[in-house]
Motif scaffolding. Structure first.
Motif, PDB file in Angstrom:
ATOM      1  N   ASP A   1      -9.809  -5.460  12.341  1.00 38.51           N
ATOM      2  CA  ASP A   1     -10.904  -4.372  12.124  1.00 38.51           C
ATOM      3  C   ASP A   1     -10.069  -3.923  10.890  1.00 38.51           C
ATOM      4  N   ARG A   2      -8.503  -3.490  10.296  1.00 42.58           N
ATOM      5  CA  ARG A   2      -8.514  -3.010   8.821  1.00 42.58           C
ATOM      6  C   ARG A   2      -8.317  -4.209   8.239  1.00 42.58           C
TER       7      ARG A   2
ATOM      8  N   ARG B   1     -12.283  -4.160   7.197  1.00 38.50           N
ATOM      9  CA  ARG B   1     -12.690  -3.370   6.107  1.00 38.50           C
ATOM     10  C   ARG B   1     -12.127  -2.979   4.936  1.00 38.50           C
TER      11      ARG B   1
ATOM     12  N   GLU C   1      -9.165  -3.205   4.183  1.00 39.66           N
ATOM     13  CA  GLU C   1      -7.526  -1.656   4.440  1.00 39.66           C
ATOM     14  C   GLU C   1      -6.433  -2.319   4.438  1.00 39.66           C
TER      15      GLU C   1
ATOM     16  N   ILE D   1      -2.299  -2.424   5.802  1.00 48.58           N
ATOM     17  CA  ILE D   1      -2.043  -2.990   6.676  1.00 48.58           C
ATOM     18  C   ILE D   1       0.603  -2.687   6.461  1.00 48.58           C
TER      19      ILE D   1
ATOM     20  N   ASP E   1      -3.103  -7.559   2.089  1.00 50.76           N
ATOM     21  CA  ASP E   1      -3.532  -6.926   2.357  1.00 50.76           C
ATOM     22  C   ASP E   1      -2.283  -6.530   3.535  1.00 50.76           C
TER      23      ASP E   1
ATOM     24  N   ARG F   1      -4.317   2.111   0.006  1.00 50.17           N
ATOM     25  CA  ARG F   1      -5.111   1.536   0.608  1.00 50.17           C
ATOM     26  C   ARG F   1      -4.689   1.767   2.533  1.00 50.17           C
TER      27      ARG F   1
ATOM     28  N   THR G   1      -3.871   2.258   5.907  1.00 45.06           N
ATOM     29  CA  THR G   1      -4.821   2.807   7.082  1.00 45.06           C
ATOM     30  C   THR G   1      -4.178   2.294   8.903  1.00 45.06           C
ATOM     31  N   LEU G   2      -2.624   1.547   8.862  1.00 50.01           N
ATOM     32  CA  LEU G   2      -2.231   1.618   9.571  1.00 50.01           C
ATOM     33  C   LEU G   2      -0.715   0.982   9.925  1.00 50.01           C
TER      34      LEU G   2
ATOM     35  N   GLY H   1      -5.238   8.000   8.816  1.00 49.32           N
ATOM     36  CA  GLY H   1      -4.361   6.125   9.288  1.00 49.32           C
ATOM     37  C   GLY H   1      -4.402   6.607  11.280  1.00 49.32           C
TER      38      GLY H   1
END
Length: 737
Positions: free
Chosen positions: A423-424, A427, A429, A431, A543, A559, A561-562, A601
């Motif tokens: 998912d990230r 998008r 974002e 990790i 990423d 950036r 979020t996970l 997050g």
């Protein structure tokens, strides 16, 4: 009248007395050249500790050869700090000197000609890096083909963008031509008289209130504990308080627990304070550390030093504020070489000696600091609002056992993690994947007999790196992975468990389009390599960042979020009475790395113990609940903060001799401390570098005389070591473990 000087040498030795010639002007704290012993390499640097007129009774007294600098190397405050360090952490002043002073200040074991008749003089020109741009691959190529260029690039990166001192013109020109460096020249001592505070970030209402409470706290307490949740903006408060000190001509010392964090922090603070900011840590070159020390020794004030625990020994004549960021972090503990000290506790003592104020900052304060705040020894300020008012990351506990039963686990990732990563990535974002073990696999096992391959010099398993390389993480021994088991010659040697290297390979296989970086001691053996990886990730060149403990601390990525804890069981089940506290702190720190801007997050914790109280407390951000539970256990079993714990460690190459010495040590201590002595016991790594290891633990109740306890420990250790049957025995004490 004859004059004599008691002098500290950088050796495991007591003070030695030398005669002071009539034409030699020395004061306490001066660095001097002396001859110690005989032979062609017997000239040492010493520090004059005491001047007097009492001639020692026996032996020939050698004279001081000369002084080495135009001013004392240590202030009276530094000398008091060294004395406290040696006394409290049970080592010699010589061991403190050996660790505290940069190597180029204290040449030792040299001949008269090699020692030189001129002291080390700092070079005055400097260059300021406007940009360091090579990729990880380009730097690796540079290291192979142009090591001098790589060394220079590493030096300027480690210095946080400023390298004082001349450099090889050819190497510098080559780096400029390749575009790896952009720089401007300036004088190293170019400083304006006022604090450069243009661009100082404005404080929010919550931050302003906290800063004012800190100032009020200092009116009644020398130490304030700033309990600020992750992402609350503690650094901005630090800078505003530091600006007030610097504007008045005082010095500020800020400690951080990880060397890797200094560069990002220095760059951020230097935008406000300019060249008043000085980074200091062990990854700087010997020349950089020496020049920094001597420059600060001649400074009139207004310095902002940011560094690891070794920065405590710098000569800051106008020290007025000591900040210890992430005060709970275990990285402040020095285990080797001596002095084996705790940077936070030593920082508080340094501040007390210098008449400075102290500020401890943490989202999850140590239980010791929390208790001191509760009992009024520290003032406590709470900052419970994240900067910008955003929500704290959502923490999800993912049950590994259930995932296996439901066939919802691929490689080392539960389905919840795989779905969240996908998912990230979709998008755009970023990790973070945290695994607290480096290498490919922590150990290897025979598929036939089940035996593991262990280091022949240390009784520990060897970790698999790079698919076919076995490495001992204690002594560094390296060997190729055998095709067949060395014990039975029948089974195949199979990797077991997983480290960061394996995670990197597996996540890349699951998401082949994702750009993956790895940060651990193997991928980043130097400070500059670590900085390049972090800078690359911060720019968005990757990423996913896979890493060890370092990625959980103090880093700020827009950036991300996970954040995923891949094996929380390792944290919970460590053989340490602090394991639960540290597991909670690690998860909370890691949670602070994600969702720091406008996107909330998420943190996923993979574990086979989803109902573990500490993980449940972490999922609710229940710091107070964790504290109550852990304090109840500590009180029951007499652990800090209800007692002081000192470990007496013994080492010897012969297991039988060690066993006898450990038994005698424990028996002697029991005569004095009774039931407060535990052991001897064998640690998990019972042999290191061909020496067997044993440990005896002593617990001293809070309120009892700890100085008297240390004296008894010292007497006992000295008595055991003096026995002829224990030749080659090493004993040392780890205080406040």
């Amino acid at each position: 009248m004859n004059r004599y000087a008691d002098i500290v040498l950088p050796l495991w030795q007591p003070l030695y007395t030398f005669a002071v010639p009539d034409d030699c002007k020395v004061v306490e704290g001066d660095a001097v050249a002396v001859q110690f012993g005989s032979g062609s390499r017997s000239i040492f640097t010493g520090v004059v500790w005491r001047l007097h007129d009492r001639r020692p009774e026996a032996g020939k007294i050698k004279p001081v050869i000369r002084t080495l600098y135009d001013r004392p190397l240590l202030t009276q405050q530094q000398m008091r700090f060294w004395e406290w360090m040696a006394d409290y952490y049970m080592c010699t002043l010589g061991e403190v000197m050996r660790f505290a002073l940069p190597s180029m200040i204290k040449p030792r074991g040299a001949g008269e000609e090699e020692f030189g008749r001129e002291e080390f003089k700092p070079r005055m020109t400097s260059f300021v890096v406007a940009g360091v741009t090579p990729t990880v691959e380009e730097f690796a190529k540079l290291r192979r083909r142009a090591p001098r260029q790589a060394e220079l690039l590493e030096a300027v990166s480690s210095a946080g963008g400023i390298a004082r001192g001349k450099c090889g013109e050819a190497a510098l020109s080559a780096l400029l031509k390749k575009g790896f460096l952009r720089l401007e020249l300036r004088e190293a001592e170019c400083r304006d008289s006022q604090a450069a505070t243009d661009g100082m970030p404005a404080l929010t209402e919550a931050q302003s209130k906290a800063a004012e409470e800190i100032r009020r706290g200092w009116e009644s307490n020398d130490t304030v504990l700033l309990h600020g949740v992750s992402g609350s903006g503690k650094t901005e408060i630090y800078m505003h308080l530091a600006a007030e000190i610097i504007a008045a001509g005082g010095d500020v010392l800020m400690l951080v627990p990880e060397i890797a964090l200094t560069t990002q922090l220095v760059s951020r603070i230097r935008r406000i304070f300019g060249e008043r900011v000085t980074p200091y840590h062990s990854k700087l070159t010997a020349r950089q550390r020496t020049e920094t020390y001597l420059r600060l020794n001649g400074s009139a004030g207004g310095n902002f030093v940011v560094g690891a625990r070794s920065a405590l020994f710098l000569p800051l004549h106008g020290l007025r504020l000591v900040i210890v960021d992430e005060e709970h972090d275990s990285g402040y503990r020095q285990t080797e070489p001596p002095p084996r000290y705790h940077g936070r506790d030593a920082a508080l003592m340094l501040a007390r000696i210098c008449g400075a104020k102290s500020l401890l900052g943490s989202a999850t304060p140590s239980l010791e600091s929390y208790m001191r705040a509760c009992t009024g020894k520290y003032a406590r300020v709470l900052l419970g609002e994240r900067y910008g008012g955003g929500e704290a990351p959502r923490i999800v506990i993912s049950d590994t056992v259930r995932a296996v039963k439901r066939n919802e686990r691929r490689s080392h990732f539960n389905k919840e993690v795989i779905d969240a990563v996908a998912d990230r990535l979709e998008r755009g974002e970023q990790i973070l994947l945290f695994q607290n073990r480096r290498g490919y696999s922590p150990y290897t096992s025979c598929s036939h007999c089940g035996r593991t391959i262990r280091c022949p010099h240390c009784n520990v398993t060897m970790s698999l790196h790079g698919g076919n390389r076995l490495v001992c993480h204690y002594c560094g021994r390296t060997e190729r992975k055998p095709l067949r088991c060395p014990a039975c010659n029948a089974g195949e040697v199979v990797p077991m468990g997983f480290g960061t290297e394996k995670i990197e390979a597996e996540i890349s296989a699951l998401f082949p389009a994702a750009r993956v970086l790895r940060l651990d001691r193997d991928s980043a053996p130097s400070q500059s390599a670590c900085e390049r990886i972090l800078d690359s990730f911060a720019r968005g060149d990757a990423d996913i960042l896979v890493g060890t403990q370092i990625i959980t601390k103090g880093l700020d990525f827009d950036r991300v979020t996970l954040a995923v804890v891949l094996n929380a069981d390792n944290l919970l089940n460590a053989p340490d009475y602090r394991a639960a506290e540290r597991a909670f702190q690690t998860v909370m720190q890691f949670a602070g790395r994600g969702g720091r801007r406008n996107v909330r997050g998420e943190v996923i914790i993979q574990t086979s113990e989803p109902e573990h109280p500490v993980l449940q407390q972490a999922s609710r951000y229940d710091y107070e609940g964790m504290v109550r539970m852990q304090l109840a256990e500590r009180r029951m079993f007499h652990y800090p903060p209800y007692a002081r714990v000192t470990a007496v460690t013994l080492r010897h190459p012969d297991a039988a001799v060690l066993h006898a010495a450990a038994g005698d040590t424990a028996a002697a201590l029991r005569e004095r401390f009774s039931k407060r002595v535990f052991g001897p016991s064998v640690p998990a790594a019972e042999r290191i570098r061909n020496e067997f290891v044993a440990e005896v633990v002593v617990k001293i109740e809070s309120g009892a005389s700890f100085s008297r306890a240390r004296a008894i420990l010292s007497e006992t250790v000295a008595a055991v070591m003096s026995r002829p049957e224990y030749k080659n025995l090493t004993i040392f004490c780890n205080v406040d473990i």
